[in-house]
Design an enzyme around this catalytic site. Structure first.
Site, PDB file in Angstrom:
ATOM      1  N   ASP A 110       0.823  -1.215   0.000  1.00 39.86           N
ATOM      2  CA  ASP A 110       0.000   0.000   0.000  1.00 39.86           C
ATOM      3  C   ASP A 110       0.856   1.264   0.000  1.00 39.86           C
ATOM      4  O   ASP A 110       2.067   1.205   0.194  1.00 39.86           O
ATOM      5  CB  ASP A 110      -0.970  -0.015   1.202  1.00 39.86           C
ATOM      6  CG  ASP A 110      -0.314  -0.512   2.484  1.00 39.86           C
ATOM      7  OD1 ASP A 110       0.930  -0.499   2.553  1.00 39.86           O
ATOM      8  OD2 ASP A 110      -1.038  -0.910   3.408  1.00 39.86           O
ATOM      9  N   ASN A 141      -7.839  -2.390  13.911  1.00 43.72           N
ATOM     10  CA  ASN A 141      -9.233  -2.615  13.483  1.00 43.72           C
ATOM     11  C   ASN A 141      -9.365  -3.852  12.590  1.00 43.72           C
ATOM     12  O   ASN A 141     -10.416  -4.092  12.014  1.00 43.72           O
ATOM     13  CB  ASN A 141      -9.787  -1.379  12.753  1.00 43.72           C
ATOM     14  CG  ASN A 141      -9.038  -1.096  11.454  1.00 43.72           C
ATOM     15  OD1 ASN A 141      -8.065  -1.782  11.128  1.00 43.72           O
ATOM     16  ND2 ASN A 141      -9.492  -0.108  10.699  1.00 43.72           N
ATOM     17  N   HIS A 161      -7.558  -4.462   9.840  1.00 44.48           N
ATOM     18  CA  HIS A 161      -7.221  -4.298   8.421  1.00 44.48           C
ATOM     19  C   HIS A 161      -5.933  -5.031   8.061  1.00 44.48           C
ATOM     20  O   HIS A 161      -5.056  -5.216   8.903  1.00 44.48           O
ATOM     21  CB  HIS A 161      -7.181  -2.821   7.999  1.00 44.48           C
ATOM     22  CG  HIS A 161      -5.997  -2.021   8.449  1.00 44.48           C
ATOM     23  ND1 HIS A 161      -6.065  -0.662   8.676  1.00 44.48           N
ATOM     24  CD2 HIS A 161      -4.705  -2.354   8.705  1.00 44.48           C
ATOM     25  CE1 HIS A 161      -4.871  -0.223   9.039  1.00 44.48           C
ATOM     26  NE2 HIS A 161      -4.029  -1.218   9.061  1.00 44.48           N
ATOM     27  N   GLU A 201      -9.793  -1.799   4.821  1.00 44.05           N
ATOM     28  CA  GLU A 201     -10.467  -1.439   6.062  1.00 44.05           C
ATOM     29  C   GLU A 201     -11.712  -2.316   6.255  1.00 44.05           C
ATOM     30  O   GLU A 201     -12.172  -2.958   5.304  1.00 44.05           O
ATOM     31  CB  GLU A 201     -10.879   0.043   6.007  1.00 44.05           C
ATOM     32  CG  GLU A 201      -9.715   1.012   5.824  1.00 44.05           C
ATOM     33  CD  GLU A 201      -8.832   1.175   7.070  1.00 44.05           C
ATOM     34  OE1 GLU A 201      -8.772   0.263   7.917  1.00 44.05           O
ATOM     35  OE2 GLU A 201      -8.195   2.241   7.172  1.00 44.05           O
TER      36      GLU A 201
HETATM   37  C1  F6R Z   1       1.256  -1.217   5.951  1.00 40.16           C
HETATM   38  C2  F6R Z   1       0.146  -2.145   6.150  1.00 40.16           C
HETATM   39  C3  F6R Z   1      -0.728  -2.012   7.351  1.00 40.16           C
HETATM   40  C4  F6R Z   1       0.074  -2.262   8.638  1.00 40.16           C
HETATM   41  C5  F6R Z   1      -0.838  -2.142   9.863  1.00 40.16           C
HETATM   42  C6  F6R Z   1      -0.059  -2.321  11.150  1.00 40.16           C
HETATM   43  O1  F6R Z   1       1.934  -1.483   4.759  1.00 40.16           O
HETATM   44  O2  F6R Z   1      -0.071  -2.978   5.330  1.00 40.16           O
HETATM   45  O3  F6R Z   1      -1.776  -2.932   7.266  1.00 40.16           O
HETATM   46  O4  F6R Z   1       0.631  -3.520   8.585  1.00 40.16           O
HETATM   47  O5  F6R Z   1      -1.469  -0.900   9.867  1.00 40.16           O
HETATM   48  O6  F6R Z   1       0.867  -1.291  11.297  1.00 40.16           O
HETATM   49  P1  F6R Z   1       1.930  -1.304  12.483  1.00 40.16           P
HETATM   50  O7  F6R Z   1       2.887  -2.429  12.160  1.00 40.16           O
HETATM   51  O8  F6R Z   1       2.609   0.031  12.401  1.00 40.16           O
HETATM   52  O9  F6R Z   1       1.184  -1.545  13.734  1.00 40.16           O
END
Ligand code: F6R
Length: 234
Positions: free
Chosen positions: A67, A136, A138, A143
């Protein structure tokens, strides 16, 4: 879905790095799906070390990031382009043309997403996908409400995600409202998936484990994959 327990963040990172290093040794032109965020930082440090020690050669590896924020320039320090460059790509022997991150083509968002999906197909599909998980539920920026068949697209970020990620910005107002993300359908096509979750994700991991695959908890769709492991820090 296999659950692998780690008893420290270091152990979680080590287990993940061993999987990646073995996969590259087995297939030097591995197609590797990458995540950003805090969770994979330990893994990336270990991959950099492995590259330096001659244990992991990235010269033929192709990467596809999950992403990227919409509307941030590549050189913005909060962009995922910048994050990947800083934490991994500038420190390993990967070829520039083998790195793929969404939003690179200078085209309309719809075209960018279509080109990305085509490039994944041209590369032969993703062999190993690294994932983190949002509080959440995701995965990538899929989302809650995302369908299991969703493809690469632009998505409006949840307020919860914007709040969680505000720690990287000066204020929440600077956190983009939209992002490019690979879809859940796109992710589920990877041959192998490993999801990394540190201690702070305990609550959402419990929800994923006890839930049927449902759009309200996007990570629950990983239960439909036949080769997916969750490496969780206890
Ligand atoms: C980012 C991604 C997101 C993160 C998620 C957790 O490329 O794919 O899904 O993996 O938001 O983020 P952290 O590791 O910062 O808690």
């Amino acid at each position: 879905m296999q659950i692998v327990k780690a008893y420290s963040y270091q152990e979680l990172s080590k287990k993940a790095s061993e999987i990646v290093i073995k996969a590259i040794a087995k297939k030097p032109d591995l197609v590797l799906g990458l995540a950003t965020g805090s969770t994979p930082l330990g893994l990336y440090q270990l991959l950099v070390e492995a590259n330096k020690n001659g244990e992991a050669d990235f010269s033929k590896v192709k990467t596809f990031n999950l992403d990227e924020y919409a509307g941030l320039k590549k050189d913005n320090t909060q962009s995922y382009h910048y994050f990947m460059q800083e934490n991994l790509f500038s420190k390993i022997n990967i070829e520039k043309e083998n790195i793929h991150i969404l939003g690179d083509e200078g085209k309309s968002p719809e075209e960018e997403c279509k080109i990305y999906e085509d490039k994944i197909k041209e590369a032969g599909g993703i062999d190993l996908q690294i994932l983190g998980i949002g509080s959440n539920g995701h995965i990538a920026f899929n989302e809650p409400g995302s369908s299991k068949d969703s493809r690469t697209r632009i998505i409006k970020l949840d307020e919860k995600t914007r709040q969680d990620n505000a720690r990287f910005f000066r204020s929440i107002d600077e956190v983009p409202t939209h992002a490019f993300t690979m879809g859940i359908g796109t992710i589920l096509e990877a041959r192998e998936i490993i999801l990394l979750a540190g201690k702070s994700k305990k609550e959402i991991i419990q929800k994923v484990i006890s839930s049927q695959p449902i759009p309200e908890i996007p990570a629950s769709f990983l239960k439909l994959h036949s080769n997916c492991a969750f490496i969780i820090e206890e």
